[in-house]
Scaffold this active site. Structure first.
Site, short mmCIF file in Angstrom:
data_model
loop_
_atom_site.label_atom_id
_atom_site.label_comp_id
_atom_site.label_asym_id
_atom_site.label_seq_id
_atom_site.Cartn_x
_atom_site.Cartn_y
_atom_site.Cartn_z
N GLU A 61 -0.20 44.32 50.54
CA GLU A 61 0.87 45.11 49.93
C GLU A 61 0.63 45.25 48.43
OE1 GLU A 61 5.07 44.51 51.12
OE2 GLU A 61 5.38 44.20 48.98
N SER A 75 -17.86 43.63 42.31
CA SER A 75 -18.58 43.20 43.52
C SER A 75 -17.72 42.27 44.36
CB SER A 75 -19.87 42.48 43.13
OG SER A 75 -20.54 42.04 44.30
N ARG A 117 1.11 40.07 52.16
CA ARG A 117 1.56 40.27 50.79
C ARG A 117 0.40 40.69 49.86
NH1 ARG A 117 5.14 40.00 53.61
NH2 ARG A 117 7.25 39.21 53.30
#
Lengths: 149, 149, 149, 149, 149, 149, 149, 149, 149, 149
Positions: F94, F117, F91
């Protein structure tokens, strides 16, 4: 509890025993009364054997019960990419890459929208003598399945 | 100067003309006097045609000279992965994944160390009537080539 | 000669026309008298339509003959990987990755060695009201094909 | 210290014990009082079981505590690509490749912008008798989740 | 008929217009009254806008109706791998590769077996002043969904 | 000589011991006086621990010196693709695929040309109660680094 | 039963024995009376040896019968990608990537439509002294096979 | 300003002109006084030509200045994977996959630790008559470069 | 016969011994009188050592003869993709992805058509103090090789 | 509205103009007063230029405003895999594959746990005369960033 022997281990033992006993795949198939390509594929792990077939095969090959148990397992089918790159196998893939779209076009022309089943399916192999060098003849024979809603 | 039409563009035009003229691949092959799988593969860009074959095919299809010129080109052979994933073509790949190692074992058993040529090679397709549903029969017929140093 | 419009171009025009005309996929399917998932898939390029179906669809959508011609083409089926990564589609792949081996085990237990056909096959989708939030219900219904030599 | 047995080793032992004891997945599920697809998936390593479920399953299968301990582990979910290429599982992927974009379109049409959850989700499998050959019916039933900011 | 403009073309025009008009993403979001990450993502093609939002955005950007029409389209979500390799985006992937398993462990510890939804989900970005160099702070805030059968 | 235990073996033992002792990651972190995500990641092999931290952790977990030695090793960081496909971790990927380009645009707008960073970086996770279902809140907080020649 | 030793294990033992005995590949080939590239490839697992060749090789190398048995096995040919990335081997791949299309064009110009066989094929390697640095000379010599239907 | 023609476009025009003028690659190379494999590779875009070579080649082929300009460009070398899968080119890759490790072993045995240069390198191709069918002979001749710090 | 220890096992032992003995790579290199990057790479398995170097290194590290034997082996060079994804190594790949085409352009401008050798090549690393934070300075120094036929 | 020219189109025009005007990358950099690797990378699309830099560069190259506008765009950084396979660029990747783990070990030894920044980073290239053939010297100089929570 010991898990059931994997089909790849069983296949490795089948191959080793076949060589050491000097048996041929064709001879084993004949003894089992099963088609030769099916038999070879099953012993290499691509089809489940019946208990009788597995026992008979292990008897011929001098292998124990744990191999026979494995040969009856439902397989997870398919070969790994490294195996498919072997030249003897690759030539089939190459032929498909060249003729696949033509076969698709001709299947649709002759049968309509659908496929040749790879499940209700059999393969045969034979040698055809030829003065220019004998030929390998492979026949794929599968039921036509049409797209049906 | 206009470059020679690519074989994929030529194939697209061949496919379009074939549909619009209501021709079959088998019919075109018969007119050309060439085997049907070879003819279909050649028109889809996998084999070079002779000038006569290309001209005759374009005449049948009502296509111009620039298509005929393309059909004579030496091809870069093979199909892209997206095409090979089409279900009708994929079933052949699946069958190879299941039976490839068995076919390799049987080729070696019958012929020794070598391959079935994919070059000195022909493919045929036919329909075999069957009460349980007709069957697609594909024959691969290639010269055996042994590993020879 | 102009080649026949590609199915992806036809799909793009279908999608655009559907939105602009305010039509629903379900409405188009109802007008055509065909199942809704089949109809949507066919209009997106995954199934060939009959001439009548294609003409009727184009009439509804206000699209021309060149689209209707394309909708009748035999497709090369499948979707590209980028499309399959869209979250709405990916959830199905994820579910298969989690439940695929279980479904395989249960198909073999119930039916024996074989597969659920993806050709002799239909899909349906419906909404199931639920107080905790409505549910999407997808049904895959395919003929069992047993490995038969 | 011995690490907890991996879920893949536990699954291998579960599969072996199930075959040797002649149990069915459906039978085990019934004994546990849990849905059959969930149970099979959990025993194959895709869901954590409660201590009671794991103990009860191991008792049925004649497996020891170290397996029960493993069955309770939080899994890392998913199947490897080789497994997904098995024909019985591949047919689902093929169906998704053909119908995925249509299902996406219809989910959006019926529910709006969102997905079918693969988490708040259940799968069922059944056999539907059919004179032309029985059918495998798989139902995916997931809560609709709309894109909500 | 002209097809609806693709969302990638629309995004390209949005980006060009934004630069030429000297607008900021934050400013556009403020004008629309929508969250800034959502707005930027929607204008780059990852969310559908309402007709009002799309019209208002195009008015601000001096873009025509065909862009507004495209911004309302249901997207196929996701970014291509080349984009994800850009260093500014890659750092997030790297962080996930390092901290992903830890986040999974902690989600399970705190919430049980389930996931953070990526659908019922919002993202925010802010600048945190720091004497050693200001910091980028990204917050992912998603509803917990437990595996529920 | 025995080589130092690999960090993956150490992690496996840590996970096993944590479960058997009924400890939580949060509890271990509290005992060590280190941030919870950092601690979990370090115990899973993504950060080297100091000798004191490693010894203290192994004491809590009842693990031996060879684990403590391993926890101090400089890691080769990153997770394998199979792990990243687990739904709980996926997830996040995604979300990045959907919001990555927007976050890049907003980082550049607010900070100029550079990156957040992933080294001078911290992650936190918390639960935010919500009547519609509690929410997982993950915060990525990294120093901005501008492209500086 | 012990399975026949794998060809990769046999190759590992051959390499170890060759180094420890201070033998050269060229010397072994001379003793066997076989071409040097063929011999090296066969001992590394790419060709089956005859029983005599295998026994003679194992005698020279001080290796046992189980190695000789393995050397006679029919191989699955090919090398894994990691091996092909070694700089000494990669240079050949690079040369093919640069000159492959030219070689294809010249084979077709000189011989017509066909290929150089990789089966009826031999390779030789030699050193050509050169004042600017000696040169490696590799010769690929394969029978031309024309596309013949 | 028009950008310089890409080397792939130039190659396409070279190939088209060569066929239409009935020239051979060998003939062009002879006219240019350059080795035939080098010349073919250069005209296909893998080497930069000098201004004189490019002008002379374009004069022979009846191509304009914009092609000659392109032929002088510094190339980005290499061929795409689709091209490398063509059977005529693939046989070389297959041979490398079978003999690569043997060639590496023999280069190290004869020359020590290093590689055959693919830069200070030449390739030649010739036909060797053979009563069993003529043979394609390809020679790779590259300077040995030893690993030197 | 025991096969020679693999270079990866040897490297694992070297790394373990180095840590346990509190030695630095720089210190080992100094003792061997060899450059530090070369020495570290050789001990990690990327270069063969001479017998003396290997013996001396194993003496310093308290490792046995079987490690020294392995360190002298001709390596198969290269690192696996998982290793290359570690952030400390990935930054170099990222820099190449950003600056590679520029370096190619500048090498061609300054030296003509050719490459920087990766064989006749050395690497050095040093620390450059900087008030804004010390800097890592890596120098690649390779002989220019021009494309020479 | 015309979208802003893509950076790849701008780079193509820059390359064409540079060749036709007979300018060197070094000369352009000198005129702009910017480092040569940075300048080349920026003109090839990997860094945004300031308006002044872009205008000055386009003036030197005789390119229009639309190119200058593009050169100021924030880039999506990175090169495609085909470009990275060019031999001149590949040698750097190969060197990293051989020396990457050694560089990682030495960075950790000298600086502790962290990375060499690829953002606060500069590259230089120079020619070092050598009687055995001049050498390409590339210096990577990046700030050390330690893992800091």
């Amino acid at each position: 509890m010991t898990p059931i022997m994997s089909k790849s281990t069983a296949a490795e033992l089948v191959v080793s025993a076949r060589i050491r006993r000097g048996l041929t795949w064709a001879g084993i198939a004949e003894q089992l009364g099963t088609p030769v390509v099916w038999t070879t594929a099953a012993l290499l792990g691509q089809h489940p054997m019946s208990a009788e077939q597995a026992d008979r095969a292990c008897q011929l090959l001098g292998l124990g019960e744990e191999v026979a148990e494995s040969l009856q397992l439902q397989p997870s089918r398919g070969s790994d990419p490294a195996t498919m790159a072997d030249p003897t196998i690759y030539r089939f893939s190459e032929a498909l890459s060249v003729y696949g779209p033509a076969l698709k076009a001709l299947i649709h022309e002759e049968f309509g929208d659908g496929i040749m089943s790879a499940i209700n399916f059999q393969v045969d192999i034979s040698r055809r003598p030829d003065p220019d060098g004998d030929r390998v003849v492979i026949t794929f024979d599968g039921k036509f399945l049409d797209y049906k809603w």
